[in-house]
Design a protein around this motif. Sequence first.
Motif, PDB file in Angstrom:
ATOM      1  N   VAL A  28       0.835  -1.206   0.000  1.00  0.00           N
ATOM      2  CA  VAL A  28       0.000   0.000   0.000  1.00  0.00           C
ATOM      3  C   VAL A  28       0.869   1.255   0.000  1.00  0.00           C
ATOM      4  O   VAL A  28       0.603   2.218  -0.731  1.00  0.00           O
ATOM      5  N   CYS A  29       1.919   1.252   0.809  1.00  0.00           N
ATOM      6  CA  CYS A  29       2.843   2.398   0.847  1.00  0.00           C
ATOM      7  C   CYS A  29       3.516   2.593  -0.505  1.00  0.00           C
ATOM      8  O   CYS A  29       3.698   3.728  -0.965  1.00  0.00           O
ATOM      9  N   PHE A  30       3.891   1.510  -1.142  1.00  0.00           N
ATOM     10  CA  PHE A  30       4.534   1.600  -2.461  1.00  0.00           C
ATOM     11  C   PHE A  30       3.576   2.208  -3.486  1.00  0.00           C
ATOM     12  O   PHE A  30       3.983   3.046  -4.310  1.00  0.00           O
ATOM     13  N   LEU A  31       2.322   1.817  -3.457  1.00  0.00           N
ATOM     14  CA  LEU A  31       1.352   2.337  -4.415  1.00  0.00           C
ATOM     15  C   LEU A  31       0.929   3.768  -4.081  1.00  0.00           C
ATOM     16  O   LEU A  31       0.594   4.547  -4.987  1.00  0.00           O
ATOM     17  N   TYR A  32       0.961   4.118  -2.802  1.00  0.00           N
ATOM     18  CA  TYR A  32       0.480   5.432  -2.379  1.00  0.00           C
ATOM     19  C   TYR A  32       1.516   6.528  -2.592  1.00  0.00           C
ATOM     20  O   TYR A  32       1.173   7.645  -2.992  1.00  0.00           O
ATOM     21  N   ASN A  33       2.780   6.216  -2.333  1.00  0.00           N
ATOM     22  CA  ASN A  33       3.832   7.237  -2.361  1.00  0.00           C
ATOM     23  C   ASN A  33       4.613   7.171  -3.672  1.00  0.00           C
ATOM     24  O   ASN A  33       5.331   6.202  -3.922  1.00  0.00           O
ATOM     25  N   PRO A  34       4.514   8.193  -4.516  1.00  0.00           N
ATOM     26  CA  PRO A  34       5.268   8.166  -5.780  1.00  0.00           C
ATOM     27  C   PRO A  34       6.771   8.259  -5.585  1.00  0.00           C
ATOM     28  O   PRO A  34       7.534   7.788  -6.428  1.00  0.00           O
ATOM     29  N   GLU A  35       7.218   8.870  -4.474  1.00  0.00           N
ATOM     30  CA  GLU A  35       8.652   8.971  -4.220  1.00  0.00           C
ATOM     31  C   GLU A  35       9.275   7.588  -3.990  1.00  0.00           C
ATOM     32  O   GLU A  35      10.391   7.327  -4.428  1.00  0.00           O
ATOM     33  N   ILE A  36       8.547   6.716  -3.316  1.00  0.00           N
ATOM     34  CA  ILE A  36       9.047   5.359  -3.099  1.00  0.00           C
ATOM     35  C   ILE A  36       9.135   4.613  -4.419  1.00  0.00           C
ATOM     36  O   ILE A  36      10.095   3.861  -4.660  1.00  0.00           O
ATOM     37  N   ARG A  37       8.168   4.835  -5.289  1.00  0.00           N
ATOM     38  CA  ARG A  37       8.177   4.153  -6.588  1.00  0.00           C
ATOM     39  C   ARG A  37       9.327   4.629  -7.470  1.00  0.00           C
ATOM     40  O   ARG A  37       9.814   3.878  -8.314  1.00  0.00           O
ATOM     41  N   LYS A  38       9.756   5.878  -7.284  1.00  0.00           N
ATOM     42  CA  LYS A  38      10.847   6.407  -8.107  1.00  0.00           C
ATOM     43  C   LYS A  38      12.214   5.856  -7.697  1.00  0.00           C
ATOM     44  O   LYS A  38      13.135   5.846  -8.493  1.00  0.00           O
ATOM     45  N   GLN A  39      12.334   5.428  -6.460  1.00  0.00           N
ATOM     46  CA  GLN A  39      13.622   4.962  -5.954  1.00  0.00           C
ATOM     47  C   GLN A  39      13.908   3.543  -6.439  1.00  0.00           C
ATOM     48  O   GLN A  39      13.008   2.697  -6.484  1.00  0.00           O
ATOM     49  N   VAL A  40      15.162   3.297  -6.775  1.00  0.00           N
ATOM     50  CA  VAL A  40      15.570   1.970  -7.253  1.00  0.00           C
ATOM     51  C   VAL A  40      15.362   0.892  -6.188  1.00  0.00           C
ATOM     52  O   VAL A  40      14.860  -0.194  -6.505  1.00  0.00           O
ATOM     53  N   PRO A  41      15.710   1.118  -4.901  1.00  0.00           N
ATOM     54  CA  PRO A  41      15.463   0.069  -3.900  1.00  0.00           C
ATOM     55  C   PRO A  41      14.000  -0.328  -3.787  1.00  0.00           C
ATOM     56  O   PRO A  41      13.690  -1.434  -3.339  1.00  0.00           O
ATOM     57  N   GLY A  42      13.090   0.592  -4.194  1.00  0.00           N
ATOM     58  CA  GLY A  42      11.675   0.260  -4.145  1.00  0.00           C
ATOM     59  C   GLY A  42      11.325  -0.937  -5.010  1.00  0.00           C
ATOM     60  O   GLY A  42      10.420  -1.721  -4.676  1.00  0.00           O
ATOM     61  N   LEU A  43      12.039  -1.119  -6.136  1.00  0.00           N
ATOM     62  CA  LEU A  43      11.790  -2.275  -7.002  1.00  0.00           C
ATOM     63  C   LEU A  43      12.193  -3.572  -6.303  1.00  0.00           C
ATOM     64  O   LEU A  43      11.484  -4.581  -6.382  1.00  0.00           O
ATOM     65  N   PHE A  44      13.342  -3.541  -5.616  1.00  0.00           N
ATOM     66  CA  PHE A  44      13.770  -4.735  -4.892  1.00  0.00           C
ATOM     67  C   PHE A  44      12.820  -5.043  -3.738  1.00  0.00           C
ATOM     68  O   PHE A  44      12.496  -6.214  -3.478  1.00  0.00           O
ATOM     69  N   ASN A  45      12.386  -3.993  -3.035  1.00  0.00           N
ATOM     70  CA  ASN A  45      11.418  -4.195  -1.956  1.00  0.00           C
ATOM     71  C   ASN A  45      10.093  -4.729  -2.482  1.00  0.00           C
ATOM     72  O   ASN A  45       9.455  -5.571  -1.843  1.00  0.00           O
ATOM     73  N   LEU A  46       9.680  -4.240  -3.650  1.00  0.00           N
ATOM     74  CA  LEU A  46       8.438  -4.714  -4.247  1.00  0.00           C
ATOM     75  C   LEU A  46       8.530  -6.195  -4.603  1.00  0.00           C
ATOM     76  O   LEU A  46       7.595  -6.961  -4.359  1.00  0.00           O
ATOM     77  N   ASN A  47       9.655  -6.603  -5.177  1.00  0.00           N
ATOM     78  CA  ASN A  47       9.835  -8.011  -5.527  1.00  0.00           C
ATOM     79  C   ASN A  47       9.869  -8.885  -4.273  1.00  0.00           C
ATOM     80  O   ASN A  47       9.263  -9.974  -4.244  1.00  0.00           O
ATOM     81  N   LEU A  48      10.559  -8.410  -3.232  1.00  0.00           N
ATOM     82  CA  LEU A  48      10.613  -9.151  -1.979  1.00  0.00           C
ATOM     83  C   LEU A  48       9.229  -9.255  -1.348  1.00  0.00           C
ATOM     84  O   LEU A  48       8.832 -10.321  -0.844  1.00  0.00           O
ATOM     85  N   THR A  49       8.468  -8.168  -1.388  1.00  0.00           N
ATOM     86  CA  THR A  49       7.110  -8.177  -0.843  1.00  0.00           C
ATOM     87  C   THR A  49       6.212  -9.115  -1.621  1.00  0.00           C
ATOM     88  O   THR A  49       5.392  -9.849  -1.043  1.00  0.00           O
ATOM     89  N   PHE A  50       6.344  -9.123  -2.939  1.00  0.00           N
ATOM     90  CA  PHE A  50       5.554 -10.027  -3.782  1.00  0.00           C
ATOM     91  C   PHE A  50       5.838 -11.485  -3.423  1.00  0.00           C
ATOM     92  O   PHE A  50       4.915 -12.302  -3.274  1.00  0.00           O
ATOM     93  N   CYS A  51       7.114 -11.831  -3.267  1.00  0.00           N
ATOM     94  CA  CYS A  51       7.488 -13.203  -2.908  1.00  0.00           C
ATOM     95  C   CYS A  51       6.936 -13.578  -1.533  1.00  0.00           C
ATOM     96  O   CYS A  51       6.401 -14.682  -1.347  1.00  0.00           O
ATOM     97  N   ASN A  52       7.051 -12.662  -0.577  1.00  0.00           N
ATOM     98  CA  ASN A  52       6.569 -12.950   0.774  1.00  0.00           C
ATOM     99  C   ASN A  52       5.057 -13.112   0.812  1.00  0.00           C
ATOM    100  O   ASN A  52       4.535 -14.002   1.499  1.00  0.00           O
ATOM    101  N   LEU A  53       4.347 -12.265   0.080  1.00  0.00           N
ATOM    102  CA  LEU A  53       2.884 -12.369   0.045  1.00  0.00           C
ATOM    103  C   LEU A  53       2.425 -13.672  -0.585  1.00  0.00           C
ATOM    104  O   LEU A  53       1.533 -14.361  -0.063  1.00  0.00           O
TER     105      LEU A  53
END
Length: 336
Positions: A28-53
């Motif tokens: 939710v934070c990733f989708l809500y905050n555009p600054e997080i989406r712009k950051q490169v670590p956000g992609l790694f966090n998104l992939n990690l979150t997807f795997c965990n979910l």
Amino acid sequence: MDTAEVILSVLVVVIIIVSLLSNVLVLVCFLYNPEIRKQVPGLFNLNLTFCNLLLTVSNMPLTLVGLVSKTQPGGDGFCQIVGFLETFLSTNSMLSMAALSIDRWIAVVFPLRYHSKMRHKDAALVLGYTWVHSMSFSTVATCLSWVGYHRLYASCTLSNPRASSRTPFVIFTVFFHSFSFLLSFIVLCVTYLKVLKVARFHCKRIDVITMQTLVLLVDIHPSVRQRCLEEQKRRRQRATKKISTFIGTFMICFAPYVITRIVELFPAVPINPHWGIVSKCLAYSKAACDPFVYSLLRHQYRKTCTDIINRLLKRSSLNASGRGHENQVNSIATAE
């Protein structure tokens, strides 16, 4: 079910709930905050979150079913699909943590060249490698029928019921854990220790400047001097705590399970069935820890969570005030 199995079942339920809520909050934070989406670590966090979910909704509930019923959940084909997902997702999550450590290493050691060395395109290539790497091992295991229900872990995972292919399975298991757990652990140690070295160097420079300033300000109040010294100590400890958390949680959660899988290859060594479930629960608990270790405790995510809560509360208060005004108008109209 004995007392130990009841406790383990409750533990699995707690892990499922915490993992589901925390990973959804990161998403939710990733989708809500555009600054997080712009950051490169956000992609790694998104992939990690997807795997965990996906691991939380696909594998953990079936492990709970296997633990309670003491039987295989579903047929062999269904169990092979679940085991394929477990192998793929666990490997992918480990490699995602290694990718995050590489990103931090580049950001700290090469700050001026970070944006040229780690772009979104580069992050996509790294994630592509993690997917190919994870897919390769899980596909090989599934095609060779080395995925099925394992009673020791009460889950669909790597398993070899045939004695004829024991030697190839042992070789595959050793290679699999070497290129997933061990590789990720080495990358974590090398990169984060280099980050810690740079962080301590910068803290030392700041401490020297601070002490020189305190010497020059001879009339400074003792309480202010003491606060400056305490801040120096906290600054030195902060980097060490973060690095220890990254590496420590990885080892505590994954090492017991991986070591058990290796020891299991030697039939002469007995393994307590309750310990098999405990080691599996520890591996699952990493999915519940990751959102806090890598995301939710950071200032940007905490601020985003606060903004979301405030927005929801403001909207609910506006709706409540609107309904109150409407009731007031209706009562006046009825009185007239």
